[in-house]
Scaffold this motif. Structure first.
Motif, PDB file in Angstrom:
ATOM      1  N   LEU A 109     -14.323  -4.191 -11.218  1.00 50.38           N
ATOM      2  CA  LEU A 109     -13.496  -5.434 -10.844  1.00 50.38           C
ATOM      3  C   LEU A 109     -12.299  -4.725 -10.021  1.00 50.38           C
ATOM      4  CD1 LEU A 109     -12.855  -8.454 -10.049  1.00 50.38           C
ATOM      5  CD2 LEU A 109     -11.948  -8.637 -12.331  1.00 50.38           C
ATOM      6  N   VAL A 110     -11.928  -4.852  -8.846  1.00 47.70           N
ATOM      7  CA  VAL A 110     -10.716  -4.367  -8.289  1.00 47.70           C
ATOM      8  C   VAL A 110      -9.759  -5.410  -8.179  1.00 47.70           C
ATOM      9  CG1 VAL A 110      -9.596  -3.128  -6.458  1.00 47.70           C
ATOM     10  CG2 VAL A 110     -12.049  -2.724  -7.285  1.00 47.70           C
ATOM     11  N   ASN A 111      -8.435  -5.427  -8.905  1.00 48.14           N
ATOM     12  CA  ASN A 111      -7.623  -6.542  -8.583  1.00 48.14           C
ATOM     13  C   ASN A 111      -6.484  -5.964  -8.025  1.00 48.14           C
ATOM     14  OD1 ASN A 111      -8.857  -9.015  -9.590  1.00 48.14           O
ATOM     15  ND2 ASN A 111      -8.389  -8.399 -11.689  1.00 48.14           N
ATOM     16  N   PHE A 112      -5.650  -6.470  -6.974  1.00 49.07           N
ATOM     17  CA  PHE A 112      -4.573  -6.060  -6.446  1.00 49.07           C
ATOM     18  C   PHE A 112      -3.425  -7.031  -6.721  1.00 49.07           C
ATOM     19  CE2 PHE A 112      -1.212  -6.200  -3.015  1.00 49.07           C
ATOM     20  CZ  PHE A 112      -0.866  -4.655  -3.188  1.00 49.07           C
ATOM     21  N   TYR A 113      -2.191  -6.588  -7.356  1.00 43.23           N
ATOM     22  CA  TYR A 113      -1.057  -7.410  -7.659  1.00 43.23           C
ATOM     23  C   TYR A 113      -0.138  -7.342  -6.673  1.00 43.23           C
ATOM     24  CZ  TYR A 113      -3.495  -8.302 -12.415  1.00 43.23           C
ATOM     25  OH  TYR A 113      -4.287  -8.747 -13.302  1.00 43.23           O
ATOM     26  N   GLY A 114       0.400  -8.120  -6.078  1.00 49.10           N
ATOM     27  CA  GLY A 114       1.750  -7.830  -5.349  1.00 49.10           C
ATOM     28  C   GLY A 114       2.774  -8.352  -6.398  1.00 49.10           C
ATOM     29  N   SER A 138      -4.830   1.371 -14.670  1.00 46.85           N
ATOM     30  CA  SER A 138      -3.795   0.974 -13.681  1.00 46.85           C
ATOM     31  C   SER A 138      -2.997   1.829 -12.935  1.00 46.85           C
ATOM     32  CB  SER A 138      -2.392   0.555 -14.899  1.00 46.85           C
ATOM     33  OG  SER A 138      -2.715  -0.361 -15.756  1.00 46.85           O
ATOM     34  N   LEU A 139      -3.031   1.494 -11.683  1.00 44.75           N
ATOM     35  CA  LEU A 139      -2.476   2.485 -10.677  1.00 44.75           C
ATOM     36  C   LEU A 139      -1.521   1.590  -9.934  1.00 44.75           C
ATOM     37  CD1 LEU A 139      -6.189   3.254  -9.122  1.00 44.75           C
ATOM     38  CD2 LEU A 139      -4.372   4.744 -10.393  1.00 44.75           C
ATOM     39  N   GLY A 140      -0.302   2.467  -9.581  1.00 51.26           N
ATOM     40  CA  GLY A 140       0.941   1.779  -9.038  1.00 51.26           C
ATOM     41  C   GLY A 140       1.998   1.342  -9.823  1.00 51.26           C
ATOM     42  N   GLY A 186       8.429  -1.584  -7.359  1.00 48.74           N
ATOM     43  CA  GLY A 186       9.493  -0.321  -7.201  1.00 48.74           C
ATOM     44  C   GLY A 186       9.351   0.660  -8.346  1.00 48.74           C
ATOM     45  N   THR A 187       8.357   0.584  -9.241  1.00 50.27           N
ATOM     46  CA  THR A 187       8.507   1.665 -10.398  1.00 50.27           C
ATOM     47  C   THR A 187       7.367   2.837 -10.352  1.00 50.27           C
ATOM     48  OG1 THR A 187       6.741   0.010 -11.457  1.00 50.27           O
ATOM     49  CG2 THR A 187       9.101   0.161 -12.059  1.00 50.27           C
ATOM     50  N   SER A 188       6.639   2.525  -9.011  1.00 48.07           N
ATOM     51  CA  SER A 188       5.899   3.541  -8.835  1.00 48.07           C
ATOM     52  C   SER A 188       5.849   4.014  -7.206  1.00 48.07           C
ATOM     53  CB  SER A 188       4.428   3.258  -9.008  1.00 48.07           C
ATOM     54  OG  SER A 188       3.448   4.488  -8.622  1.00 48.07           O
ATOM     55  N   THR A 189       5.622   5.497  -6.618  1.00 54.69           N
ATOM     56  CA  THR A 189       5.387   5.443  -5.433  1.00 54.69           C
ATOM     57  C   THR A 189       4.100   5.964  -4.972  1.00 54.69           C
ATOM     58  OG1 THR A 189       5.928   8.011  -5.840  1.00 54.69           O
ATOM     59  CG2 THR A 189       7.690   6.837  -5.281  1.00 54.69           C
ATOM     60  N   LEU A 190       3.155   5.447  -5.898  1.00 56.34           N
ATOM     61  CA  LEU A 190       1.733   5.816  -5.376  1.00 56.34           C
ATOM     62  C   LEU A 190       0.988   5.196  -4.428  1.00 56.34           C
ATOM     63  CD1 LEU A 190      -0.800   7.218  -6.584  1.00 56.34           C
ATOM     64  CD2 LEU A 190      -1.305   5.262  -7.777  1.00 56.34           C
ATOM     65  N   LEU A 191       1.497   3.719  -4.348  1.00 59.52           N
ATOM     66  CA  LEU A 191       1.173   2.892  -3.094  1.00 59.52           C
ATOM     67  C   LEU A 191       2.074   2.583  -2.155  1.00 59.52           C
ATOM     68  CD1 LEU A 191      -0.946   0.228  -5.336  1.00 59.52           C
ATOM     69  CD2 LEU A 191      -1.628   2.281  -4.521  1.00 59.52           C
ATOM     70  N   LYS A 192       1.724   3.021  -0.888  1.00 58.50           N
ATOM     71  CA  LYS A 192       2.613   3.072   0.184  1.00 58.50           C
ATOM     72  C   LYS A 192       3.399   2.058   0.214  1.00 58.50           C
ATOM     73  CE  LYS A 192       3.168   3.800   5.235  1.00 58.50           C
ATOM     74  NZ  LYS A 192       2.493   4.067   6.518  1.00 58.50           N
ATOM     75  N   ASN A 193       2.928   0.664   0.043  1.00 53.75           N
ATOM     76  CA  ASN A 193       3.744  -0.540   0.353  1.00 53.75           C
ATOM     77  C   ASN A 193       4.083  -1.382  -1.289  1.00 53.75           C
ATOM     78  OD1 ASN A 193       3.711  -0.356   3.110  1.00 53.75           O
ATOM     79  ND2 ASN A 193       1.427  -0.846   3.039  1.00 53.75           N
ATOM     80  N   GLY A 194       3.796  -0.572  -2.149  1.00 56.05           N
ATOM     81  CA  GLY A 194       4.237  -0.966  -3.497  1.00 56.05           C
ATOM     82  C   GLY A 194       2.914  -1.978  -3.919  1.00 56.05           C
ATOM     83  N   GLY A 195       3.137  -2.718  -5.304  1.00 54.43           N
ATOM     84  CA  GLY A 195       1.917  -3.309  -5.820  1.00 54.43           C
ATOM     85  C   GLY A 195       1.287  -2.524  -6.781  1.00 54.43           C
TER      86      GLY A 195
END
Length: 206
Positions: A109-114, A138-140, A186-195
């Motif tokens: 399951l892939v969940n994306f959290y804004g 966890s990523l991002g 803003g705690t990670s730079t992994l995802l270009k647009n955050g989340g």
């Protein structure tokens, strides 16, 4: 890497399991999955209330929910009707290394959290086999993860999950209630647009 045994029997936290280069590989893999199986907004059974996360799946089966039929696993995307793409090998390798289970995962399951997304306390119990653990990546952006006991009213504890962390719910902790109280933007730079992206590997059938 040795896990940090956390909170109760069967619950394992692997801080920083994936290094940044591996996280980049995982994000590229997720993008490939989303290209075949687009993110969509799931809704709650009965009420039809939209969840605050967007989701998709990969693997032979995918977890879905809708107003009419509720929580379940199925072999195709509920919007496109196309079978889910395969689970990326890097995640299959993770499962084989730390799950302690002799069969491969059937669903991821892939969940994306804004920034404002949450996930209420819940159990992962739509599977027919609870002997296999649930393995979560966890990523991002970081999140505040909350976990309790086998009853919704049990006392809960919280910990912060960072990008690259892996968390396992297995054994006596397989059916513990858990959820995400907040995202730390803003705690990670992994995802270009955050989340935050959460990948949850599961074995559905015996």
């Amino acid at each position: 890497m040795k896990p940090k045994l956390s909170l109760s029997e069967g619950l394992f936290h692997f801080p920083g399991y994936f290094q940044r280069t591996e996280q980049d590989v995982l994000v590229d893999s997720v993008r490939d999955v989303v290209a075949e199986a687009p993110l969509y907004v799931p809704v709650m059974p009965g009420t039809g209330k939209p969840m605050s996360v967007r989701m998709t799946n990969c693997g032979p089966l995918g977890w879905v929910t809708d107003k009419e039929r509720g929580y379940r696993y199925q072999a195709a995307h509920p919007i496109t009707g196309v079978p889910w793409p395969a689970i990326p090998q890097i995640l299959v390798d993770l499962w084989r290394e730390i799950s302690g289970f002799d069969k491969d995962p059937e669903a991821c399951l892939v969940n994306f959290y804004g920034d404002d997304a949450k996930m209420g306390l819940h159990q992962d119990r739509d599977e027919t086999d609870f002997n296999a653990p649930v393995v979560s990546v966890s990523l991002g952006d970081s999140c505040l993860f909350r976990i309790g006991g086998l009853d919704r009213k049990d006392r809960t504890s919280s910990l912060r999950l960072e990008s690259g962390d892996v968390f396992v719910l297995g054994g006596a902790g397989r059916l513990c209630f858990h959820g995400v109280d907040r995202i730390y933007p803003g705690t990670s730079t992994l995802l270009k647009n955050g989340g935050r992206i959460n990948l949850t590997l599961r074995r559905v059938n015996p």
